[in-house]
Design an enzyme around this catalytic site. Structure first.
Site, PDB file in Angstrom:
ATOM      1  N   LYS A 118      43.176  -9.204 -23.387  1.00 38.80           N
ATOM      2  CA  LYS A 118      42.565  -7.768 -23.298  1.00 38.80           C
ATOM      3  C   LYS A 118      43.645  -7.026 -22.432  1.00 38.80           C
ATOM      4  CE  LYS A 118      39.532  -9.617 -25.328  1.00 38.80           C
ATOM      5  NZ  LYS A 118      39.730  -9.673 -26.907  1.00 38.80           N
ATOM      6  N   GLU A 202      38.749  -2.832 -13.680  1.00 36.77           N
ATOM      7  CA  GLU A 202      38.730  -1.671 -14.433  1.00 36.77           C
ATOM      8  C   GLU A 202      37.609  -0.825 -13.947  1.00 36.77           C
ATOM      9  OE1 GLU A 202      38.979  -2.306 -19.024  1.00 36.77           O
ATOM     10  OE2 GLU A 202      36.636  -1.835 -18.680  1.00 36.77           O
ATOM     11  N   HIS A 237      24.963 -10.019 -23.726  1.00 36.54           N
ATOM     12  CA  HIS A 237      26.187  -9.929 -24.679  1.00 36.54           C
ATOM     13  C   HIS A 237      25.782 -10.256 -26.073  1.00 36.54           C
ATOM     14  CE1 HIS A 237      28.283  -8.443 -21.228  1.00 36.54           C
ATOM     15  NE2 HIS A 237      28.028  -9.627 -20.424  1.00 36.54           N
ATOM     16  N   ARG A 293      38.001  -9.878 -36.959  1.00 34.73           N
ATOM     17  CA  ARG A 293      36.899 -10.497 -37.866  1.00 34.73           C
ATOM     18  C   ARG A 293      36.220  -9.864 -38.506  1.00 34.73           C
ATOM     19  NH1 ARG A 293      34.594 -11.169 -32.713  1.00 34.73           N
ATOM     20  NH2 ARG A 293      32.334 -10.333 -32.908  1.00 34.73           N
TER      21      ARG A 293
HETATM   22  C1  MV4 Z   1      32.305  -2.657 -19.588  1.00 35.73           C
HETATM   23  C2  MV4 Z   1      30.924  -2.184 -19.104  1.00 35.73           C
HETATM   24  C3  MV4 Z   1      31.186  -1.065 -18.145  1.00 35.73           C
HETATM   25  N1  MV4 Z   1      32.283  -0.635 -17.549  1.00 35.73           N
HETATM   26  N2  MV4 Z   1      33.349  -2.303 -18.978  1.00 35.73           N
HETATM   27  C4  MV4 Z   1      30.599  -6.343 -22.155  1.00 35.73           C
HETATM   28  C5  MV4 Z   1      31.479  -7.385 -23.009  1.00 35.73           C
HETATM   29  C6  MV4 Z   1      32.696  -6.570 -23.211  1.00 35.73           C
HETATM   30  N3  MV4 Z   1      32.871  -6.524 -24.660  1.00 35.73           N
HETATM   31  C7  MV4 Z   1      32.752  -5.432 -22.332  1.00 35.73           C
HETATM   32  N4  MV4 Z   1      31.458  -5.209 -21.825  1.00 35.73           N
HETATM   33  C8  MV4 Z   1      31.214  -4.224 -20.901  1.00 35.73           C
HETATM   34  N5  MV4 Z   1      32.623  -3.793 -20.334  1.00 35.73           N
HETATM   35  C9  MV4 Z   1      33.271  -1.298 -18.192  1.00 35.73           C
HETATM   36  N6  MV4 Z   1      34.691  -0.891 -17.469  1.00 35.73           N
HETATM   37  C10 MV4 Z   1      29.924  -2.694 -19.652  1.00 35.73           C
HETATM   38  C11 MV4 Z   1      29.798  -3.794 -20.360  1.00 35.73           C
HETATM   39  C12 MV4 Z   1      28.765  -4.416 -21.070  1.00 35.73           C
HETATM   40  C13 MV4 Z   1      28.374  -4.052 -22.409  1.00 35.73           C
HETATM   41  C14 MV4 Z   1      29.171  -3.657 -23.316  1.00 35.73           C
HETATM   42  C15 MV4 Z   1      29.107  -3.579 -24.552  1.00 35.73           C
HETATM   43  C16 MV4 Z   1      27.664  -4.130 -25.063  1.00 35.73           C
HETATM   44  C17 MV4 Z   1      27.011  -4.602 -24.132  1.00 35.73           C
HETATM   45  C18 MV4 Z   1      27.317  -4.727 -22.747  1.00 35.73           C
HETATM   46  C19 MV4 Z   1      26.422  -5.459 -21.712  1.00 35.73           C
HETATM   47  C20 MV4 Z   1      26.702  -5.396 -20.474  1.00 35.73           C
HETATM   48  C21 MV4 Z   1      27.795  -4.682 -20.258  1.00 35.73           C
END
Ligand code: MV4
Length: 491
Positions: A118, A202, A237, A293
């Site tokens: 990442k 981040e 998630h 994927r």
């Molecule tokens: C974040 C975020 C808020 N701010 N990054 C969760 C899994 C990964 N794909 C990234 N995720 C998140 N990253 C920052 N800088 C909030 C999430 C997140 C989230 C993102 C996508 C779908 C569902 C989520 C649920 C909780 C937190």
């Protein structure tokens, strides 16, 4: 053109069947693998040939690379489709296929490995002009050193595992005093989950939207996108509801995000089908990661574009050119996917495997179901709890919502608890109907309110449906479940 004579599908359940369906339409023979827990699974019956791969535990079966390669050779399979999960984003497996002369139906092992970092992929995207959130350019281990950068980024910040994704190892940090503990905890989790303790910081976005773009890239430098999906409604998630296109997308934002998504595909040397994931907040979007994927929710993109994504994966993997240019792809209508899981939404979504005693699936205009279950089937406890994907298409978003409600009302699954009542509540929720979703949507109070109203509606309907044994029983079960949920809420 059938691209391959025979391929092995290194997966199970609905996604294995989805891939085999494309193969059958093309005249490609299919080889299934199955674990001890899947002897009676539908994907085994669907395939032209099936090989036992090992014990129920994934590490002894669907993750056993050597054994799967062995079966591919033995069966004369020219390619392996990994589906999603299991080995789909394992660069060592893709590399092993490459070495063994078996076509891995996905991107190169090199691209998978690069996107698996990442931190590394953020560097690349930042230097390629793709928007990313402010972050620490290196891994961090001490608050003493990282504190200054965190101050500059501004709290809250989030600790993320570089080898992660899917939320594992993530820690939200509200202020400097909590930083060291969060880094320590993140590193420990990252080390045990991925064997790599590297974490970075981040800027944390509060309640962002999750918007992603489907892309297709062939081996000859042709790249297109298949527009956007909104995937914000999730729990732990795990996505629960997705739709295509994103309801708040504008022409201008779409042009910018699509251009960024294609840049991501270009600079990573991407081939085959992939998804570029963004977070969106206050009119701005940021690259998060690329999923290398086929995804669960590819179905709704197929419904709005008419493109068979699995067919294109097979074509691209066999060396074909993409048969169209970007201008040939357009959005037609709107599609929604509800993931039906064998779990109890009213008991903290606890998994509820077991035997399907009654099963009747919806149908009619604009409905698509991808599932690996049937009446009398016993859902094994060893794997993911998703048992069906219910998708509804309509010319308009409001029509798709109405159609989804109609389809849900036709769906009868008895014997296991499912997420169906929650989906009905979401499809009746004013915020959802208005398109106001974000990643913390299911934690909001309004969902409980919708469930309450839904319960009253369902009780009224139950009176009129009393003549229908199955429906009555189903609605009674939902009513009881909703009650339990609301009681849980009040505690
Ligand atoms: C974040 C975020 C808020 N701010 N990054 C969760 C899994 C990964 N794909 C990234 N995720 C998140 N990253 C920052 N800088 C909030 C999430 C997140 C989230 C993102 C996508 C779908 C569902 C989520 C649920 C909780 C937190």
């Amino acid at each position: 053109m059938k691209y391959f004579e025979k391929i092995l599908i290194a997966n199970r359940a609905e996604i294995a069947i989805r891939v085999m369906r494309a193969c059958r339409e093309l005249g490609i023979e299919t080889v299934a693998i199955y674990s001890d827990a899947d002897k009676n699974a539908l994907h085994v019956k669907y395939a032209d040939e099936a090989f036992h791969v090992g014990e129920a535990h994934p590490s002894k079966s669907y993750l056993n690379m050597e054994r799967i390669i062995d079966i591919a050779h033995k069966s004369g399979s020219e390619g392996v489709h990994p589906g999603y999960g299991f080995l789909a984003e394992n660069h060592r497996f893709a590399g092993l296929c490459e070495k063994e002369g078996i076509v891995f139906i996905g991107p190169s092992s090199k691209t998978i490995e690069m996107m698996g970092s990442k931190l590394g992929s953020k560097h690349l995207m930042e230097s390629s002009g793709v928007p990313v959130l402010p972050y620490t350019p290196e891994g961090v281990a001490s608050a003493e050193k990282a504190g200054a950068i965190a101050d500059r980024i501004g709290y809250p910040v989030i600790v993320k595992a570089s080898a992660g994704g899917g939320g594992i190892g993530m820690q939200i940090v509200e202020d400097p005093t909590a930083l060291q503990d969060a880094i320590d905890k993140g590193m420990r989790t990252a080390k045990s989950a991925f064997g790599d303790p590297t974490v970075f910081l981040e800027k944390y976005l509060v309640k962002p939207r999750h918007i992603e773009f489907q892309v297709l890239a062939d081996a000859h430098g042709n790249r297109i996108h298949l527009f956007d999906r909104e995937c914000s409604i999730q729990r732990r998630h795990q996505k629960l509801v997705e739709e295509a296109p994103c309801p708040i997308m504008t022409a201008e934002l779409r042009e910018q995000m699509a251009s960024s998504a294609l840049t991501v595909a270009r600079v990573s040397g991407y081939t085959n089908a992939g998804t570029v994931e963004f977070l969106y907040s206050n009119g701005k979007y940021y690259f998060m990661e690329m999923n290398t994927r086929l995804q669960v929710e590819h179905t709704i993109t197929e419904m709005i574009t008419g493109v068979d994504i699995v067919h294109k994966q097979l074509a691209i993997a066999s060396g074909e050119d993409l048969p169209y240019a970007q201008e040939d792809i357009s959005i037609r209508g709107h599609a929604i996917e509800c993931r039906i899981n064998a779990e109890n939404p009213l008991n903290n979504f606890a998994a509820d495997p077991g035997k399907i005693l009654r099963y009747r699936s919806p149908g009619g205009p604009g409905i698509r179901i991808d599932s690996g279950i049937h009446m009398g089937y016993s859902i094994p406890p060893n794997y993911d709890s998703m048992i069906a994907k219910l998708c509804a298409w309509h010319a308009t978003r409001s029509g798709a919502i109405r159609r989804m409600r109609r389809a849900i009302s036709e769906y009868v699954i008895l014997g296991v608890k499912t997420t169906i009542p929650l989906h009905y509540a979401i499809m009746n929720n004013a915020e959802y109907i208005a398109g106001n979703t974000h990643t913390h949507f299911l934690q909001e109070e309004h969902i409980a309110k919708t469930l309450e109203r839904y319960q009253r509606d369902e009780e009224a309907r139950m009176q009129t449906l009393a003549g229908s044994f199955e429906q009555g029983k189903k609605i009674a079960a939902i009513s009881t479940a909703v009650n339990v949920y609301l009681q849980g809420k009040k505690q």
